[in-house]
Design an enzyme around this catalytic site. Structure first.
Site, PDB file in Angstrom:
ATOM      1  N   THR A  95       0.947  -0.886  -0.016  1.00 24.18           N
ATOM      2  CA  THR A  95      -0.102   0.031  -0.117  1.00 24.18           C
ATOM      3  C   THR A  95       0.798   1.099   0.135  1.00 24.18           C
ATOM      4  OG1 THR A  95      -1.709  -1.259   1.330  1.00 24.18           O
ATOM      5  CG2 THR A  95      -1.932   0.991   1.208  1.00 24.18           C
ATOM      6  N   LYS A 170      -7.225   1.934  -2.964  1.00 24.66           N
ATOM      7  CA  LYS A 170      -6.754   1.404  -1.599  1.00 24.66           C
ATOM      8  C   LYS A 170      -6.573   2.402  -0.438  1.00 24.66           C
ATOM      9  CE  LYS A 170      -4.891  -1.302   1.441  1.00 24.66           C
ATOM     10  NZ  LYS A 170      -5.899  -2.162   2.077  1.00 24.66           N
TER      11      LYS A 170
HETATM   12  N1  LIG Z   1      -1.331  -6.625   7.366  1.00 21.63           N
HETATM   13  C1  LIG Z   1      -2.317  -6.335   6.814  1.00 21.63           C
HETATM   14  O1  LIG Z   1      -3.694  -6.571   7.253  1.00 21.63           O
HETATM   15  C2  LIG Z   1      -2.510  -5.578   5.195  1.00 21.63           C
HETATM   16  C3  LIG Z   1      -1.333  -4.875   5.399  1.00 21.63           C
HETATM   17  N2  LIG Z   1      -1.474  -4.324   3.668  1.00 21.63           N
HETATM   18  C4  LIG Z   1      -0.152  -3.729   3.202  1.00 21.63           C
HETATM   19  O2  LIG Z   1       0.663  -4.468   2.920  1.00 21.63           O
HETATM   20  C5  LIG Z   1       1.990  -4.078   3.203  1.00 21.63           C
HETATM   21  C6  LIG Z   1       2.794  -5.090   4.081  1.00 21.63           C
HETATM   22  O3  LIG Z   1       1.957  -5.238   5.321  1.00 21.63           O
HETATM   23  P1  LIG Z   1       2.452  -6.237   6.481  1.00 21.63           P
HETATM   24  O4  LIG Z   1       2.799  -7.337   5.939  1.00 21.63           O
HETATM   25  O5  LIG Z   1       1.228  -6.199   7.342  1.00 21.63           O
HETATM   26  O6  LIG Z   1       3.641  -5.555   7.266  1.00 21.63           O
HETATM   27  P2  LIG Z   1       4.781  -6.188   8.023  1.00 21.63           P
HETATM   28  O7  LIG Z   1       5.282  -4.742   8.723  1.00 21.63           O
HETATM   29  O8  LIG Z   1       4.442  -7.346   8.668  1.00 21.63           O
HETATM   30  O9  LIG Z   1       6.111  -6.323   6.876  1.00 21.63           O
HETATM   31  C7  LIG Z   1       6.519  -5.402   6.106  1.00 21.63           C
HETATM   32  C8  LIG Z   1       7.712  -5.963   5.341  1.00 21.63           C
HETATM   33  O10 LIG Z   1       8.436  -4.778   4.714  1.00 21.63           O
HETATM   34  C9  LIG Z   1       9.907  -5.092   4.751  1.00 21.63           C
HETATM   35  N3  LIG Z   1      10.662  -3.754   4.924  1.00 21.63           N
HETATM   36  C10 LIG Z   1      10.257  -2.914   5.662  1.00 21.63           C
HETATM   37  N4  LIG Z   1      11.136  -1.854   5.259  1.00 21.63           N
HETATM   38  C11 LIG Z   1      11.786  -2.211   4.366  1.00 21.63           C
HETATM   39  C12 LIG Z   1      12.828  -1.579   3.576  1.00 21.63           C
HETATM   40  N5  LIG Z   1      13.513  -0.474   3.730  1.00 21.63           N
HETATM   41  N6  LIG Z   1      13.584  -2.278   2.563  1.00 21.63           N
HETATM   42  C13 LIG Z   1      13.196  -3.410   2.334  1.00 21.63           C
HETATM   43  N7  LIG Z   1      12.158  -4.246   3.128  1.00 21.63           N
HETATM   44  C14 LIG Z   1      11.384  -3.519   3.908  1.00 21.63           C
HETATM   45  C15 LIG Z   1      10.000  -5.754   5.930  1.00 21.63           C
HETATM   46  O11 LIG Z   1      11.262  -6.356   6.116  1.00 21.63           O
HETATM   47  P3  LIG Z   1      11.690  -7.080   7.560  1.00 21.63           P
HETATM   48  O12 LIG Z   1      11.210  -8.350   7.886  1.00 21.63           O
HETATM   49  O13 LIG Z   1      13.186  -6.900   7.435  1.00 21.63           O
HETATM   50  O14 LIG Z   1      11.092  -5.993   8.295  1.00 21.63           O
HETATM   51  C16 LIG Z   1       8.782  -6.760   5.950  1.00 21.63           C
HETATM   52  O15 LIG Z   1       9.269  -7.851   5.082  1.00 21.63           O
HETATM   53  C17 LIG Z   1       1.986  -2.746   3.879  1.00 21.63           C
HETATM   54  O16 LIG Z   1       1.945  -1.655   2.746  1.00 21.63           O
HETATM   55  C18 LIG Z   1       0.498  -2.727   4.190  1.00 21.63           C
HETATM   56  O17 LIG Z   1       0.069  -1.268   4.621  1.00 21.63           O
HETATM   57  C19 LIG Z   1      -2.319  -4.433   3.037  1.00 21.63           C
HETATM   58  C20 LIG Z   1      -3.385  -5.214   3.372  1.00 21.63           C
HETATM   59  C21 LIG Z   1      -3.661  -5.564   4.927  1.00 21.63           C
HETATM   60  O1  LIG Z   2      -4.805  -2.416   4.407  1.00 21.61           O
HETATM   61  C1  LIG Z   2      -5.234  -3.278   5.429  1.00 21.61           C
HETATM   62  C2  LIG Z   2      -6.632  -3.697   5.039  1.00 21.61           C
HETATM   63  C3  LIG Z   2      -7.278  -4.433   6.407  1.00 21.61           C
HETATM   64  C4  LIG Z   2      -8.365  -4.880   5.819  1.00 21.61           C
HETATM   65  O2  LIG Z   2      -8.812  -4.924   4.964  1.00 21.61           O
HETATM   66  O3  LIG Z   2      -8.980  -5.757   7.020  1.00 21.61           O
END
Ligand SMILES: NC(=O)C1=CN([C@@H]2O[C@H](COP(=O)(O)OP(=O)(O)OC[C@H]3O[C@@H](n4cnc5c(N)ncnc54)[C@H](OP(=O)(O)O)[C@@H]3O)[C@@H](O)[C@H]2O)C=CC1
Ligand SMILES: O=CCCC(=O)O
Length: 294
Positions: A95, A170
Site C-alpha cells: 500500500t 486502496k
Molecule cells: N497486515 C495487513 O492486514 C495488511 C497490510 N497491507 C499492506 O501491505 C504491506 C505489508 O504489510 P504487512 O505485511 O502487514 O507489514 P509487516 O510490517 O508485517 O511487513 C513489512 C515488510 O516490509 C519489509 N520492509 C520494511 N522496510 C523495508 C525496507 N526499507 N527495505 C526492504 N524491506 C523492508 C519488512 O522486512 P523486515 O522483515 O526485514 O522488517 C517486511 O518484510 C503494507 O504496505 C501494508 O499497508 C495491505 C492489506 C492488509
Molecule cells: O490495509 C489493510 C487492510 C486490512 C483489512 O482490509 O482488513
C-alpha cells in the site's frame, strides 16, 4: 509458474505460502533474511537480493511496508532496476501512494520491463485463506499474465486502468476503515461508561444496518484489550497520512479522517504502533473520564 516474492511480513508470508501451496515455484527475499527459513521449509528458494530474484524470475511480486521500502527495493543497491528488462514483470502489492507507484512504473518501463500496482483489501486471515481483494492498475498484459497468481491469493481482482488508480482506491478504502474503527472505539467506550455491556452493543450492531465483518471480528478482542497484530497500527496511520495527502491534492475536505489520523498518531506516541490498528481503542480508554457533576 515461477514467481519471485519480496517482503515476508504478515501479508507477504501468507501470500507466498499460498502460492507454494498451489504449486507455484517461488523464490523469496526478505530484508531480514532469516524470515525466509519458514518458506524454504515449504519448498521456496531464497535469493540474496531483490536483483537476484528478478534475474531468476520472469515475474516478481513485492509486499513491503510503505513508500520508502517500496522505493528502496527498486532504486537501491542490488535493487530491481539492476536486472529488470524486456519480458520481465514487476507487481507491487504494497500500500503506497500514486506518486510512489508512478516513479516505480517510469523506472521499470524505461528499462523495458512491465509494471503493475496491485494493493489488496483484506488482512492476515484473508491472505492466509486466499481471499484478498486485489486492486490492480498498470500494464494490462501483465495483469492478464499474473491472473493465475492473483486467483490463488485473492477472491476477486479488479483492473482499474492507469498506474495510480489502484493506490488511490486502496487509500480511499483504508481511509474509510480507519475512520470507522475510531467511531467503533468511541462507541465501545461510551457504552461501557454509560453502564451498558459493550458485548451486548456488539450483538445489537451485528443485527442492524451497520453490521460488518470488521466490527464482528475485532469487537470481542478489543473489549478484552487484546490487539495482536493482523494489520499493524503504524501501517494504518501511514494509510491515513497518504489518504489525507490525496485529499489535499484534490481539495477534498476530510475532517473525520483527519481526526482519525490524530488518534492513530496518538496511539503511535503511546508505543502502540506495532499492535493491531484496533489498539486505537486504547487511546479513547486512556482519555480521562469527564466529571459526572458538571
Ligand atoms: N497486515 C495487513 O492486514 C495488511 C497490510 N497491507 C499492506 O501491505 C504491506 C505489508 O504489510 P504487512 O505485511 O502487514 O507489514 P509487516 O510490517 O508485517 O511487513 C513489512 C515488510 O516490509 C519489509 N520492509 C520494511 N522496510 C523495508 C525496507 N526499507 N527495505 C526492504 N524491506 C523492508 C519488512 O522486512 P523486515 O522483515 O526485514 O522488517 C517486511 O518484510 C503494507 O504496505 C501494508 O499497508 C495491505 C492489506 C492488509
Ligand atoms: O490495509 C489493510 C487492510 C486490512 C483489512 O482490509 O482488513
Amino acid at each position: 509458474m515461477e514467481v519471485g516474492f519480496l517482503g515476508l511480513g504478515i501479508m507477504g508470508k501468507a501470500m507466498s505460502m499460498n502460492l507454494l501451496r498451489h504449486g507455484f515455484k517461488v523464490t523469496v527475499w526478505n530484508r531480514t533474511l532469516s524470515k525466509c527459513d519458514e518458506l524454504v521449509e515449504h519448498g521456496a528458494s531464497v535469493a540474496e537480493t531483490p536483483a537476484a530474484v528478478v534475474k531468476k524470475c520472469k515475474y516478481t511480486i513485492a509486499m513491503l511496508s510503505d513508500p520508502s521500502a517500496a522505493l528502496s527495493v527498486v532504486f537501491g543497491k542490488d535493487g530491481i532496476l539492476e536486472q529488470i528488462c524486456a519480458g520481465k514483470g514487476y507487481v507491487d502489492m504494497s500500500t503506497v501512494d500514486a506518486d510512489t507507484s508512478s516513479k516505480i512504473n517510469e523506472a521499470i518501463t524505461a528499462k523495458g520491463g512491465y509494471f503493475l500496482e496491485a494493493p489488496v483489501s483484506g488482512s492476515k486471515k484473508p491472505a492466509e485463506d486466499g481471499q484478498l481483494v486485489i486492486l490492480a492498475a498498470g500494464e494490462k498484459a501483465l495483469y492478464e499474465e499474473v491472473i493465475p497468481a492473483f486467483n490463488v491469493m485473492g477472491k476477486k481482482s479488479f483492473y482499474l486502468g492507469q498506474v495510480g488508480n489502484g493506490a488511490k482506491m486502496k487509500l480511499v478504502v483504508n481511509m474509510i476503515m480507519g475512520s470507522m474503527i475510531n467511531a467503533f472505539s468511541e462507541g465501545l467506550v461510551l457504552a461501557g461508561r454509560s453502564g451498558l455491556d459493550p458485548s451486548v452493543l456488539l450483538d445489537v450492531l451485528d443485527l442492524g444496518g451497520i453490521a460488518n465483518p470488521m466490527f464482528r471480528m475485532k469487537g470481542p478482542t478489543m473489549i478484552q484489550g487484546s490487539h495482536s497484530p493482523a494489520f499493524p497500527l503504524k501501517h494504518q496511520q501511514k494509510d491515513m497520512r497518504l489518504a489525507l495527502a490525496l485529499g489535499d491534492e484534490t481539495a477534498t475536505s476530510m475532517p473525520v479522517a483527519a481526526a482519525a489520523n490524530e488518534a492513530f498518531k496518538k496511539a503511535r506516541s503511546m508505543g502502540l504502533g506495532d499492535l493491531d490498528f484496533s489498539a486505537v481503542y486504547e487511546t479513547v480508554k486512556a482519555l480521562e473520564q469527564p466529571s459526572q457533576k458538571s
